[in-house]
Every structure is written in C-alpha cells, then in structure tokens.
Motif scaffolding. Sequence first.
Motif, PDB file in Angstrom:
ATOM      1  N   THR A 655       0.850  -1.189   0.000  1.00  0.00           N
ATOM      2  CA  THR A 655       0.000   0.000   0.000  1.00  0.00           C
ATOM      3  C   THR A 655       0.882   1.233   0.000  1.00  0.00           C
ATOM      4  O   THR A 655       1.629   1.481   0.955  1.00  0.00           O
ATOM      5  CB  THR A 655      -0.946   0.015   1.212  1.00  0.00           C
ATOM      6  OG1 THR A 655      -1.840  -1.101   1.125  1.00  0.00           O
ATOM      7  CG2 THR A 655      -1.771   1.299   1.230  1.00  0.00           C
ATOM      8  N   LEU A 656       0.785   1.985  -1.088  1.00  0.00           N
ATOM      9  CA  LEU A 656       1.571   3.203  -1.232  1.00  0.00           C
ATOM     10  C   LEU A 656       0.848   4.345  -0.539  1.00  0.00           C
ATOM     11  O   LEU A 656      -0.335   4.601  -0.795  1.00  0.00           O
ATOM     12  CB  LEU A 656       1.772   3.533  -2.715  1.00  0.00           C
ATOM     13  CG  LEU A 656       2.268   2.408  -3.632  1.00  0.00           C
ATOM     14  CD1 LEU A 656       2.496   2.958  -5.043  1.00  0.00           C
ATOM     15  CD2 LEU A 656       3.535   1.767  -3.093  1.00  0.00           C
ATOM     16  N   ALA A 665       5.555   6.773   1.985  1.00  0.00           N
ATOM     17  CA  ALA A 665       5.881   5.525   2.672  1.00  0.00           C
ATOM     18  C   ALA A 665       5.119   4.384   2.026  1.00  0.00           C
ATOM     19  O   ALA A 665       4.198   4.601   1.230  1.00  0.00           O
ATOM     20  CB  ALA A 665       5.535   5.625   4.164  1.00  0.00           C
ATOM     21  N   VAL A 666       5.514   3.157   2.382  1.00  0.00           N
ATOM     22  CA  VAL A 666       4.850   1.961   1.877  1.00  0.00           C
ATOM     23  C   VAL A 666       4.501   1.070   3.059  1.00  0.00           C
ATOM     24  O   VAL A 666       5.358   0.738   3.879  1.00  0.00           O
ATOM     25  CB  VAL A 666       5.738   1.188   0.884  1.00  0.00           C
ATOM     26  CG1 VAL A 666       5.026  -0.074   0.407  1.00  0.00           C
ATOM     27  CG2 VAL A 666       6.124   2.070  -0.298  1.00  0.00           C
ATOM     28  N   GLU A 667       3.239   0.702   3.145  1.00  0.00           N
ATOM     29  CA  GLU A 667       2.743  -0.206   4.179  1.00  0.00           C
ATOM     30  C   GLU A 667       2.648  -1.611   3.582  1.00  0.00           C
ATOM     31  O   GLU A 667       2.212  -1.772   2.440  1.00  0.00           O
ATOM     32  CB  GLU A 667       1.368   0.283   4.632  1.00  0.00           C
ATOM     33  CG  GLU A 667       0.634  -0.586   5.620  1.00  0.00           C
ATOM     34  CD  GLU A 667      -0.755  -0.014   5.889  1.00  0.00           C
ATOM     35  OE1 GLU A 667      -0.863   0.883   6.744  1.00  0.00           O
ATOM     36  OE2 GLU A 667      -1.712  -0.447   5.212  1.00  0.00           O
ATOM     37  N   LEU A 668       3.055  -2.605   4.337  1.00  0.00           N
ATOM     38  CA  LEU A 668       3.046  -3.982   3.849  1.00  0.00           C
ATOM     39  C   LEU A 668       1.974  -4.821   4.530  1.00  0.00           C
ATOM     40  O   LEU A 668       1.758  -4.718   5.743  1.00  0.00           O
ATOM     41  CB  LEU A 668       4.409  -4.645   4.078  1.00  0.00           C
ATOM     42  CG  LEU A 668       5.600  -4.051   3.339  1.00  0.00           C
ATOM     43  CD1 LEU A 668       6.858  -4.862   3.642  1.00  0.00           C
ATOM     44  CD2 LEU A 668       5.349  -3.986   1.840  1.00  0.00           C
ATOM     45  N   TYR A 669       1.327  -5.671   3.722  1.00  0.00           N
ATOM     46  CA  TYR A 669       0.367  -6.654   4.211  1.00  0.00           C
ATOM     47  C   TYR A 669       0.921  -8.024   3.837  1.00  0.00           C
ATOM     48  O   TYR A 669       0.827  -8.450   2.687  1.00  0.00           O
ATOM     49  CB  TYR A 669      -0.987  -6.408   3.548  1.00  0.00           C
ATOM     50  CG  TYR A 669      -2.110  -7.349   3.923  1.00  0.00           C
ATOM     51  CD1 TYR A 669      -3.199  -6.889   4.648  1.00  0.00           C
ATOM     52  CD2 TYR A 669      -2.130  -8.673   3.502  1.00  0.00           C
ATOM     53  CE1 TYR A 669      -4.263  -7.726   4.959  1.00  0.00           C
ATOM     54  CE2 TYR A 669      -3.175  -9.527   3.816  1.00  0.00           C
ATOM     55  CZ  TYR A 669      -4.245  -9.044   4.550  1.00  0.00           C
ATOM     56  OH  TYR A 669      -5.298  -9.874   4.856  1.00  0.00           O
ATOM     57  N   PRO A 670       1.550  -8.728   4.769  1.00  0.00           N
ATOM     58  CA  PRO A 670       2.047 -10.077   4.465  1.00  0.00           C
ATOM     59  C   PRO A 670       0.905 -11.087   4.577  1.00  0.00           C
ATOM     60  O   PRO A 670       0.175 -11.112   5.576  1.00  0.00           O
ATOM     61  CB  PRO A 670       3.102 -10.318   5.554  1.00  0.00           C
ATOM     62  CG  PRO A 670       3.250  -8.998   6.277  1.00  0.00           C
ATOM     63  CD  PRO A 670       1.963  -8.289   6.102  1.00  0.00           C
ATOM     64  N   GLY A 671       0.735 -11.917   3.537  1.00  0.00           N
ATOM     65  CA  GLY A 671      -0.419 -12.800   3.529  1.00  0.00           C
ATOM     66  C   GLY A 671      -0.105 -14.234   3.143  1.00  0.00           C
ATOM     67  O   GLY A 671       1.015 -14.578   2.740  1.00  0.00           O
ATOM     68  N   PHE A 672      -1.134 -15.066   3.253  1.00  0.00           N
ATOM     69  CA  PHE A 672      -1.046 -16.503   2.992  1.00  0.00           C
ATOM     70  C   PHE A 672      -2.300 -16.930   2.242  1.00  0.00           C
ATOM     71  O   PHE A 672      -3.412 -16.496   2.570  1.00  0.00           O
ATOM     72  CB  PHE A 672      -0.949 -17.263   4.315  1.00  0.00           C
ATOM     73  CG  PHE A 672      -1.001 -18.756   4.189  1.00  0.00           C
ATOM     74  CD1 PHE A 672       0.130 -19.476   3.815  1.00  0.00           C
ATOM     75  CD2 PHE A 672      -2.179 -19.456   4.438  1.00  0.00           C
ATOM     76  CE1 PHE A 672       0.079 -20.861   3.695  1.00  0.00           C
ATOM     77  CE2 PHE A 672      -2.238 -20.837   4.325  1.00  0.00           C
ATOM     78  CZ  PHE A 672      -1.094 -21.540   3.952  1.00  0.00           C
ATOM     79  N   ILE A 673      -2.153 -17.781   1.212  1.00  0.00           N
ATOM     80  CA  ILE A 673      -3.301 -18.278   0.457  1.00  0.00           C
ATOM     81  C   ILE A 673      -3.776 -19.579   1.093  1.00  0.00           C
ATOM     82  O   ILE A 673      -3.091 -20.599   1.049  1.00  0.00           O
ATOM     83  CB  ILE A 673      -2.951 -18.502  -1.018  1.00  0.00           C
ATOM     84  CG1 ILE A 673      -2.439 -17.215  -1.646  1.00  0.00           C
ATOM     85  CG2 ILE A 673      -4.186 -18.994  -1.785  1.00  0.00           C
ATOM     86  CD1 ILE A 673      -1.936 -17.381  -3.054  1.00  0.00           C
ATOM     87  N   GLU A 674      -4.953 -19.546   1.637  1.00  0.00           N
ATOM     88  CA  GLU A 674      -5.548 -20.677   2.344  1.00  0.00           C
ATOM     89  C   GLU A 674      -6.497 -21.423   1.410  1.00  0.00           C
ATOM     90  O   GLU A 674      -7.305 -20.799   0.703  1.00  0.00           O
ATOM     91  CB  GLU A 674      -6.304 -20.131   3.557  1.00  0.00           C
ATOM     92  CG  GLU A 674      -6.922 -21.134   4.474  1.00  0.00           C
ATOM     93  CD  GLU A 674      -7.574 -20.429   5.650  1.00  0.00           C
ATOM     94  OE1 GLU A 674      -6.978 -20.429   6.729  1.00  0.00           O
ATOM     95  OE2 GLU A 674      -8.674 -19.863   5.469  1.00  0.00           O
TER      96      GLU A 674
END
Length: 701
Positions: A655-656, A665-674
């Motif tokens: 997310t810019l 700044a850049v915000e990060l969303y670390p994710g997983f494919i379930e």
Amino acid sequence: MRRALILCCLLFLFAPGALAESCDGSGALTRETYTSRVAEHERRVSLYLPPCYAESDARYPLLLLLHGSNADDRQWSRLGFIRALEKAMRQGDAPPMIVVMPYGGALANQNRFDGISYDAILLDLLEQTQERFRTNGAQAIGGISRGGFWAWHLGLRYPARFVAIGGHSPFFDRDHAAPPYNPLNLARDMDEATRLHLWLDRGTSDYAAAGVEQMRETLKRAQRPHEYHVQPGGEHSEASWRQYMDDYAAFYARAFREPAPEWRRAQAQDGALELWLPAAGFGALLASIDSARLEAVLAGGLDEGLILSESSHSRLGARGIAFHPRTRIVADGQLFYALWRDLRSYTLAPFERLHLRLRPLWLDHKPVIDQLQRYPLAFASEQPNFAPEKLTRVTLSGTTALTRHTSTALDQMGLERAASGIRDYARLADFFQITHEASIAAGCPALHDGVLGGAGSMCMKPSHFPLFDLLGVDVVDLTGNHINDYGVEAFANTLDQFEERGYATVGGGRSLQQARQPLILESNGTRIGWLACNDIGPAYAFATDDDPPAPGSAHCRGAWLRETLPVLAANVDLVLMTVQYREYEAYKPDPRHQSDFRGFAELGADAVIGVSQHLPMTFEFYQTGRGETAFIHYGLGNLFFDQLGWGRQRFFLDTLYIYAGELLAVELYPGFIEDRARPRPLEGEDLLNFLHFMFVQQNAF
C-alpha cells in the motif's frame, strides 16, 4: 474574639496562605440523613464543611462527589479525598469548599430517567444544600465508576449549573443508556457556548477503559478542551483511585479558581491533525503493535522495543506524555540506524518524518489512518502535519488467476468466504488493484478449438466475476500473459464487463494504442500517472494496431516507454509502473530483472512493482540519477492462484502512501493463500518466519 475569628476567615477568601496561619484546624466531616423531596423518604449523605465555616458568614463553592457501584457515601473520604483537599487548602492551593457525598443505594444502579430517578434526587439534594448552607453558586460534580457516569450525565444535561465535571474510571457504554441520557451522546451534542472544566482518568488495566476511550475520542473529535490521564498500572479499584486523590483535589480546586477554557476549533483545514504513527525500519520483523502496548507506553510503562529520537521525545513530552526513564532515546541522526540494527524495534514518528525506509505499522492489525477517532497520538494543532484529504492510498496485488484448482475451490467455499480474508483491508484503499490473468469464457473450463494457449490455457467462469466486486476492485491490471488464452473475443468481452462495472484498466486494451495509454488518477490533490506492461508474452497476448487491431497487453519492449515515461513524469505528481515480468523460481531478482526495473525508475517511475512473480520477491530503494529514491518491489507473489508450496502460498500487498503528491511511505500486508482460494493475513510465528526469511535471509536488511 469571635469578631476576630470571623474577620480571619473572611480574609482567607482573598489571601491564599491565610488558612495555614489562622484556620489551622480541620473542617467538619459528618454523616447524616435528609428527606428527599423526590423519593419522599430519608437518604444518607456525608457532608464536609471547611475550617472556619461556623465562625464566618462567607460563601463557598459546592462540590458534589458520587461513589461507585457497591460502595457508599463514605467511599471518597475513605480513599483520602478530604485529607488531600485539606492539605491543598493549608498550602494555599485550593479554596475552602463544601463537599457533598450522597449515598445512591439501589437507585444509583438503575438507568431510569423519570420523575424519581437518581439524577432528579441529586438535583434536589443540591437545592437543599444551597438552601441550608452558604454556597456561592459555583458547583462542580465528579464521580468514580458508576458515579462517574452520573456525574457526566448530570453535568452535560445541565451544564449551566456546573463549572466542572470529573470522571474517575467512569463507566460509559454506547448501549448503556438511551441517547438523550447517554453521556457519550450528550458530549457529542454539547452546545458550542458550553464552557466546562472536564477531567477523565483511567488505569492501564481498567475494565472501564473502552468506554472512557469512547468519551475521550468524542471530545477529541469535537476538539473540546479536557484533561485526560491514563494511570500506569491502574486498575478499576480503590487501591488505584486512592493514589490519585491529590490530583483529583487539584483539578476541582483549579475549576473553582480558574475560568473554564474556551472552545476553539482548530483552524486547520478539514480535520488536519498533528499525527504520530508507530513505524519501524522497512525490514523490521513487525507488521502491527497492540493498542494495549501503546497505551502502556503512553502511560509511562517501559517498552524495550521502543526507540525514540531526541526531538520526538521532547515534542511528545511537551504534550504531557511522560515516557519511562529507561526508554531508549537516540540522537535524531541515529534513529534510522538504530531501528535497522534492531529489527524487532519500532518508534513513534511524526507523520511528516515518514520516508520510504521507515515503514508505518498497524495498530491492532489495522492501519492507524483508519482509526484516528480512537487513536491517542492524533492531536488538534495549530501546526498540523496531516490532513486526511491530502492522502491517497494505492494497494497493489500480484497474480490473480481464477482458474484450475482455484476455480474449483471458489465453487466449494463460495465467493464471500474467498473474499473475507482481505476484503476489509482491500476496501480501505482509495485504489485497490487486481492483476487480471484469466479472461471470462463461455463454457469455462472446457477447452475448444479456438484456445490459443493449448492444453495449459486459463479461463475464468462468469459466476466468479462478482469476486472483484466483493473486494472493491478499482483498477484492473491487464498485463497478464494468459488474458488471450481463450481468444481475443473472450478478452474483449471481459473488457466489456470491466467497463460496465466502472473499473479503471491499465496495461491492456482493445488496441496497442489503448494498451499503452497511461491511466491518470486524480485523487486528493494528487495526480498519479500509471503505466503497465507485459515483458514476457506470449506473443498472442500482446495488443496490436493491425487492421483490425487486436486486443491484449502492452509489450514492455520498444522505444515507447523511453518516450512515454519521462513525459508522463513531467505532467503528473507521481509515476507508478506495474510489470508482468518473466517468471523464474527465485526470491531475488537476477541481473536482467534488476537492470530493467532500475531502468524504468531512471526513466521517471517513482515506484516499480512486479505483479507476475509466483514467489514473493525482495525490495530495493533505488537512488536514481535524478537524485531521487524510487521504490522497487521485484515481485508481490500470488494473490488468487492454485499453486502450492511455502513460497507460492505467501504474498505481499503493497500500500503506497501518497501524500500531497509525494510517495511518502509503503505499508506492507504479508499474507497466505488458504485452501487455494482464500488469501488472508499471516499471523504469529508464521508472520515472523516469513518476514525473517524475506528481510534477513533474502533481502539482507
């Protein structure tokens, strides 16, 4: 002798130190009964008259103090308030006053607001006290816990009768009382002409904290002057309240001596604030901090993970925030290095000090920007650093191919379930982007003679298209290398669907000219130019300007980018570029990959993002020849795709934060494919392991 005592006590009203010299005795604390004209029966009350009351004809302010549930009228004196008040009077820090402390009984625990309700009984008690004793018309009201509810209820319903309201762990709840009587609503609807001294306090472990925070946020939104105190380690208990009786006495003393502050809304535009965010070095092993952790820090607790710059420590200290003495404080020039040396540390940064290498963290797993109404580090200010209307957020995602096993999983779990893991986050962005890989095809997934990709062709069922709506998609990236697998007509029909729903598109179109056309986004005073292209093909995926033109994606090769990017950069505030790059099994870019992305940055792109890699890849802050820093993310990873394996199931959303035309700044969303079709956030040890792998083992942050 009697005349001399009378003269002495009259002089006390005008001479701060007179009590210590001439009225050095204690006041009179009694417990008695009176007949309520509302309830028509006797009620108990504790009453305090100041020293010299009997010997003078002076008039005094009146303080009404209410006890909490399961207590009685002796609670305030038992906790030491009268002792604290007399100490302040002897020192000249408080005026003599009459204190009335009634016993509420069962009625005080009932939310009834009729003719014989507790508030009516209290108003009658005040009238009887004024008739019986020499009061000067100045009245204040305060209460503990349940008594705090009644104090704020009564004070806000009848503000002209009081100069101050105090709430000490007051109990508030949105559903606790009907809106006309609920202090939260009464505070929100307070008349502009109302001037009151207002006090709220609670402990860090106080079970009434949630309601107090609601009241605090109500006052903050209205920019009402008030005092707010979070007591370190404090609980909802007499042991906690007892420690702060001196502070409570000082508040009521000020209220009787000083005029209430005027209500002046900040003149800054559209809710501008002085905003401070939790932030960490970009490679930190953190994504979020808990509000309880932040509250403890702001209440003076020690957090060994917190590092503050000297200027931040000073500025927040000037706002009344007293950090623990052992909090790590570093010189301003050393903060960045300290954070990057300790990847589990974070700081509190003023919004204007954010930069690309300083990553904003979430609060309770949600962006702070979306919680400002309850966030403690957003201040009304004459020198604001943040105005919401200047911020634009663009959230970027990687491969979305609703095909093969993902298609089957969508049928089994349903679209609502598939969207549920990221929907709330995706919808927060001003622009959420999806990278489209597989076009809608009739009869999908059955193959037919017209497929261009052979047996490996990908398509999307028409019934799965509403997933895009559920996610709140704003921009569709058309650079996917499977978009024409089922023929150009399927892709053209898919474009029709995008247009009908109002989605913006980039990187593809009905012709080469359309595919190369920059997407221009106008948002919150910022002009964003967006280009996208496909570097790898296959050839049938590329748009052409043949006769007739063929729909498809824009090819990255050729002179057009060298011509387009610099011109675009000159006409917009920020250039964003997304690239469908060749796929290979690595978390780091190879030399060609790195060279190409850096080349786009040199041509004018402020952010270059890889949207095709099936593995999440590393980041770079690239210093261009222009002397500017470009943000490069070589690959986001899959978002909706059926591939299994540790890396292929993990991804980033980027997310810019674009503020006043600048990529701040850049915000990060670390994710997983379930279950092959439900992307969701990573949590706990999985999150820590993923960040450590990407930032320490791969990116060498």
